[in-house]
Motif scaffolding. Sequence first.
Motif, PDB file in Angstrom:
ATOM      1  N   PRO A   1       0.764 152.824  98.213  1.00 45.30           N
ATOM      2  CA  PRO A   1       0.749 151.629  97.363  1.00 45.30           C
ATOM      3  C   PRO A   1      -0.085 151.883  96.111  1.00 45.30           C
ATOM      4  N   VAL A   2       0.251 151.167  95.048  1.00 41.60           N
ATOM      5  CA  VAL A   2      -0.473 151.277  93.779  1.00 41.60           C
ATOM      6  C   VAL A   2      -1.057 149.914  93.457  1.00 41.60           C
ATOM      7  N   ASP A   3      -2.342 149.870  93.107  1.00 47.66           N
ATOM      8  CA  ASP A   3      -2.959 148.571  92.846  1.00 47.66           C
ATOM      9  C   ASP A   3      -2.462 147.985  91.522  1.00 47.66           C
ATOM     10  N   SER A   4      -2.676 146.704  91.346  1.00 41.12           N
ATOM     11  CA  SER A   4      -2.097 145.975  90.220  1.00 41.12           C
ATOM     12  C   SER A   4      -2.592 146.485  88.867  1.00 41.12           C
ATOM     13  N   GLN A   5      -3.865 146.883  88.789  1.00 38.43           N
ATOM     14  CA  GLN A   5      -4.386 147.364  87.512  1.00 38.43           C
ATOM     15  C   GLN A   5      -3.732 148.689  87.110  1.00 38.43           C
ATOM     16  N   ALA A   6      -3.589 149.601  88.073  1.00 43.21           N
ATOM     17  CA  ALA A   6      -2.934 150.870  87.780  1.00 43.21           C
ATOM     18  C   ALA A   6      -1.486 150.649  87.376  1.00 43.21           C
ATOM     19  N   GLU A   7      -0.811 149.734  88.065  1.00 45.75           N
ATOM     20  CA  GLU A   7       0.585 149.449  87.732  1.00 45.75           C
ATOM     21  C   GLU A   7       0.702 148.831  86.348  1.00 45.75           C
ATOM     22  N   LEU A   8      -0.246 147.981  85.978  1.00 47.58           N
ATOM     23  CA  LEU A   8      -0.221 147.370  84.647  1.00 47.58           C
ATOM     24  C   LEU A   8      -0.357 148.441  83.569  1.00 47.58           C
ATOM     25  N   TRP A   9      -1.299 149.372  83.751  1.00 49.57           N
ATOM     26  CA  TRP A   9      -1.450 150.451  82.777  1.00 49.57           C
ATOM     27  C   TRP A   9      -0.180 151.297  82.701  1.00 49.57           C
TER      28      TRP A   9
ATOM     29  N   PRO B   1      10.591 153.483  92.019  1.00 54.02           N
ATOM     30  CA  PRO B   1       9.928 154.707  91.602  1.00 54.02           C
ATOM     31  C   PRO B   1       9.711 154.767  90.108  1.00 54.02           C
ATOM     32  N   ALA B   2       8.831 155.668  89.700  1.00 49.91           N
ATOM     33  CA  ALA B   2       8.510 155.818  88.291  1.00 49.91           C
ATOM     34  C   ALA B   2       9.760 156.004  87.491  1.00 49.91           C
ATOM     35  N   ALA B   3      10.625 156.821  87.939  1.00 50.62           N
ATOM     36  CA  ALA B   3      11.765 157.093  87.136  1.00 50.62           C
ATOM     37  C   ALA B   3      12.667 158.078  87.776  1.00 50.62           C
ATOM     38  N   THR B   4      13.808 158.241  87.122  1.00 48.53           N
ATOM     39  CA  THR B   4      14.802 159.142  87.628  1.00 48.53           C
ATOM     40  C   THR B   4      14.628 160.525  87.053  1.00 48.53           C
ATOM     41  N   ALA B   5      15.286 161.484  87.672  1.00 49.78           N
ATOM     42  CA  ALA B   5      15.174 162.841  87.176  1.00 49.78           C
ATOM     43  C   ALA B   5      16.124 163.074  86.028  1.00 49.78           C
ATOM     44  N   LEU B   6      15.710 163.908  85.133  1.00 49.11           N
ATOM     45  CA  LEU B   6      16.527 164.299  83.999  1.00 49.11           C
ATOM     46  C   LEU B   6      17.562 165.324  84.420  1.00 49.11           C
ATOM     47  N   ASP B   7      18.582 165.541  83.560  1.00 45.90           N
ATOM     48  CA  ASP B   7      19.411 166.716  83.739  1.00 45.90           C
ATOM     49  C   ASP B   7      18.495 167.922  83.762  1.00 45.90           C
ATOM     50  N   ARG B   8      18.810 168.883  84.596  1.00 52.70           N
ATOM     51  CA  ARG B   8      17.871 169.964  84.855  1.00 52.70           C
ATOM     52  C   ARG B   8      17.943 171.085  83.823  1.00 52.70           C
TER      53      ARG B   8
ATOM     54  N   TRP C   1       0.876 157.305  91.532  1.00 47.36           N
ATOM     55  CA  TRP C   1       1.618 158.559  91.638  1.00 47.36           C
ATOM     56  C   TRP C   1       2.686 158.648  90.559  1.00 47.36           C
ATOM     57  N   LYS C   2       3.223 157.514  90.155  1.00 50.66           N
ATOM     58  CA  LYS C   2       4.222 157.528  89.082  1.00 50.66           C
ATOM     59  C   LYS C   2       3.598 158.037  87.788  1.00 50.66           C
TER      60      LYS C   2
END
Length: 384
Positions: free
Chosen positions: A67-75, A362-369, A110-111
């Motif tokens: 889990p990610v706390d609210s302050q980290a997620e806001l940043w 999740p933070a995001a998807t993967a790019l074309d490699r 982690w994101k």
Amino acid sequence: MKILLFCRVICFTLSLFAASVQAEASWISIVKKGTAKSDLPRYEKLPLFDPHRKSFTCVYQNQHVPPVDSQAELWFQQALALDDPDIYSDKRDYPKIYQLYTHAADRGSWKAMLNLASLILSSYPGVPQHDPEIAIEWVEKAMRLGVPDAYDIMGAYHQNGMVKRGDATSAYAFFQRAADMGSPSAMTFLGKQLAGTYDDPEGEFWGNLPIATQMLECAVSQGYGPAAYKLGFIYRRPNTPDAKARALRVLQEGVKLGCADCANELSVEFDGMFLTDGTGLVSAIDKARSERYGKIGDMLEHYRGRLKLPNLDKVLPLPPAPLPEWNGDVKTLIDAAKPVSSPATLQKSSLDKGRSSVPDGPAATALDRGALTATGTQLAPKPR
């Protein structure tokens, strides 16, 4: 979800800059002093990749990340908002973006760790670190938290030669571990490699269609749009009416999940390209639908995984549903297909601008490699 980035440090003040760099350097110093080289996550001993495996269990990444706390997620969200695809890259405040990701990562996001790694590998000015070793160490920190996408990225680093003694063998071991842990981007990459009709190890593909299909289906079910593109080609292989209808549905789902390739493929299909040889997914040319998919494909390519269109069926349903009226304005089309934000969501933070383009999960998807760096919310890529 889709899924890493760039930012920071000419910041608001030199003291803020110094503080964030000091925090980063402090953590790296601890790793270097307290960990033997052979014990680093980048050298984790993993089972070798098995292209002919008989089983695969679908695991969702979101159920196994810390889990990610609210302050980290806001940043983190503030950094995403500043890294706006609608702003030319040379006009974006990458020093500030880097600062925000660093603060979020130091607080356990982690994101942000994965996006920082991608940003460090970029060539953007204003980023205080362009050292690949620092990028690797941020990914290792996410690996220690058990993040599946971090294992996927480490596989890319092995295949790119960023990790000493890394090669395709070690890379695929990391990709396999990432997929088994729940990384949708790793599932998509391996799903593509396993979807051949025969084995060609030198070409890096194998014939294991049942496992390829399961991996791609698991990735799509997690909301990872790029997996739908290859899955559509797998579904259509029997070339029966039912198979074609199934392929159309999964490509439509991919468009909703932000897959530009899916939208472009549907544009080509409705334009009638494959009608003459009998392999087309549709039975008749539909120029109006083709145009809309083409416009949407352009927008999804621009936002590169950050734009979701869950209400697509309201403006661009599959046949036989009638096509609603449209005034020709692309913004109108996209806005109608976007998620609907509740008033409570809009009041939650000051990031109203562009909020609907920020992906859930999740933070995001993967790019074309094909490259080592990424933009927007996307993860560092695997080379092909």
